[in-house]
Design a protein around this motif. Structure first.
Motif, PDB file in Angstrom:
ATOM      1  N   MET A   1      16.030  -9.703  88.610  1.00 49.21           N
ATOM      2  CA  MET A   1      14.866  -8.842  88.726  1.00 49.21           C
ATOM      3  C   MET A   1      13.947  -9.451  89.791  1.00 49.21           C
ATOM      4  N   ASN A   2      13.553  -8.641  90.784  1.00 51.77           N
ATOM      5  CA  ASN A   2      12.687  -9.198  91.823  1.00 51.77           C
ATOM      6  C   ASN A   2      11.260  -9.361  91.303  1.00 51.77           C
ATOM      7  N   LEU A   3      10.462 -10.106  92.056  1.00 55.18           N
ATOM      8  CA  LEU A   3       9.111 -10.453  91.617  1.00 55.18           C
ATOM      9  C   LEU A   3       8.239  -9.216  91.411  1.00 55.18           C
ATOM     10  N   GLN A   4       8.310  -8.266  92.318  1.00 54.62           N
ATOM     11  CA  GLN A   4       7.484  -7.065  92.203  1.00 54.62           C
ATOM     12  C   GLN A   4       7.857  -6.269  90.942  1.00 54.62           C
ATOM     13  N   ALA A   5       9.129  -6.138  90.662  1.00 51.36           N
ATOM     14  CA  ALA A   5       9.564  -5.423  89.463  1.00 51.36           C
ATOM     15  C   ALA A   5       9.116  -6.166  88.203  1.00 51.36           C
ATOM     16  N   ARG A   6       9.198  -7.496  88.239  1.00 51.85           N
ATOM     17  CA  ARG A   6       8.766  -8.296  87.087  1.00 51.85           C
ATOM     18  C   ARG A   6       7.273  -8.128  86.840  1.00 51.85           C
ATOM     19  N   GLN A   7       6.487  -8.149  87.914  1.00 48.94           N
ATOM     20  CA  GLN A   7       5.037  -7.965  87.780  1.00 48.94           C
ATOM     21  C   GLN A   7       4.708  -6.580  87.234  1.00 48.94           C
ATOM     22  N   ARG A   8       5.426  -5.569  87.695  1.00 45.76           N
ATOM     23  CA  ARG A   8       5.208  -4.201  87.215  1.00 45.76           C
ATOM     24  C   ARG A   8       5.565  -4.103  85.728  1.00 45.76           C
ATOM     25  N   TYR A   9       6.678  -4.735  85.342  1.00 46.64           N
ATOM     26  CA  TYR A   9       7.100  -4.736  83.943  1.00 46.64           C
ATOM     27  C   TYR A   9       6.047  -5.405  83.062  1.00 46.64           C
ATOM     28  N   LEU A  10       5.565  -6.578  83.488  1.00 50.52           N
ATOM     29  CA  LEU A  10       4.548  -7.285  82.718  1.00 50.52           C
ATOM     30  C   LEU A  10       3.265  -6.467  82.617  1.00 50.52           C
ATOM     31  N   ALA A  11       2.860  -5.844  83.721  1.00 46.80           N
ATOM     32  CA  ALA A  11       1.659  -5.004  83.701  1.00 46.80           C
ATOM     33  C   ALA A  11       1.829  -3.851  82.720  1.00 46.80           C
ATOM     34  N   ASP A  12       2.999  -3.221  82.704  1.00 43.89           N
ATOM     35  CA  ASP A  12       3.259  -2.133  81.751  1.00 43.89           C
ATOM     36  C   ASP A  12       3.215  -2.643  80.319  1.00 43.89           C
ATOM     37  N   GLN A  13       3.781  -3.835  80.084  1.00 41.53           N
ATOM     38  CA  GLN A  13       3.758  -4.422  78.747  1.00 41.53           C
ATOM     39  C   GLN A  13       2.326  -4.636  78.279  1.00 41.53           C
TER      40      GLN A  13
END
Length: 163
Positions: A1-13
């Protein structure tokens, strides 16, 4: 998982989590940063260790600042005392480079993580309509009042749960 996708996932969480899950995420973040600091100390990376401990201290400080003291002053005072102890141990451990003080903070936070994980699990098994779930039955559990009725604002400034 790239960094941008990880940040988006965490923000959604964070944006969709109930208050008790957000609280658990903060406790887990503090634990993670303390472990990172200990690893950096072992590797003689003092600057990175200090940065990790500062992040843990910021998280615990945010927890302390976020309590709704007017809802149940006696309970909030007791819980704030526990987190005040953790914060003091983190600061002392950081200043003195003392793993024993960090271990004290970790013991408390790990108990908190277990408690909040169980609370989240129990609340997660309830149906919003009040109908019983098909899974194991538990007594009704609601989020503690000192967390307030709504999730905190998504604007945390420099505070981040990411490593």
């Amino acid at each position: 998982m790239n960094l941008q996708a990880r940040q988006r996932y965490l923000a959604d969480q964070v944006l969709t989590a109930p208050p008790q899950k957000l609280f658990l995420m903060l406790v887990e973040g503090a634990i993670r940063f303390i472990h990172k600091a200990q690893q950096h100390w072992t590797a003689k990376e003092d600057e990175q260790a200090l940065e990790a401990l500062t992040r843990a201290e910021e998280i615990v400080g945010e927890v302390l600042a976020g309590f709704k003291r007017d809802l149940d002053p006696e309970l909030v005072g007791k819980v704030a005392g526990v987190y005040g102890f953790v914060l003091r141990r983190l600061i002392e451990g950081s200043m003195l480079r003392d793993n024993a003080k960090l271990a004290d903070a970790l013991r408390v936070l790990e108990i908190e993580r277990e408690t909040w994980s169980e609370l989240c699990r129990r609340i997660g098994t309830e149906q919003p309509t009040g109908k019983p779930s098909s899974g194991p039955q538990h007594t009704s559990v609601s989020a503690p009042k000192f967390l307030g009725p709504t999730a905190p604002s998504p604007s945390y400034g420099p505070l981040s749960l990411e490593a």
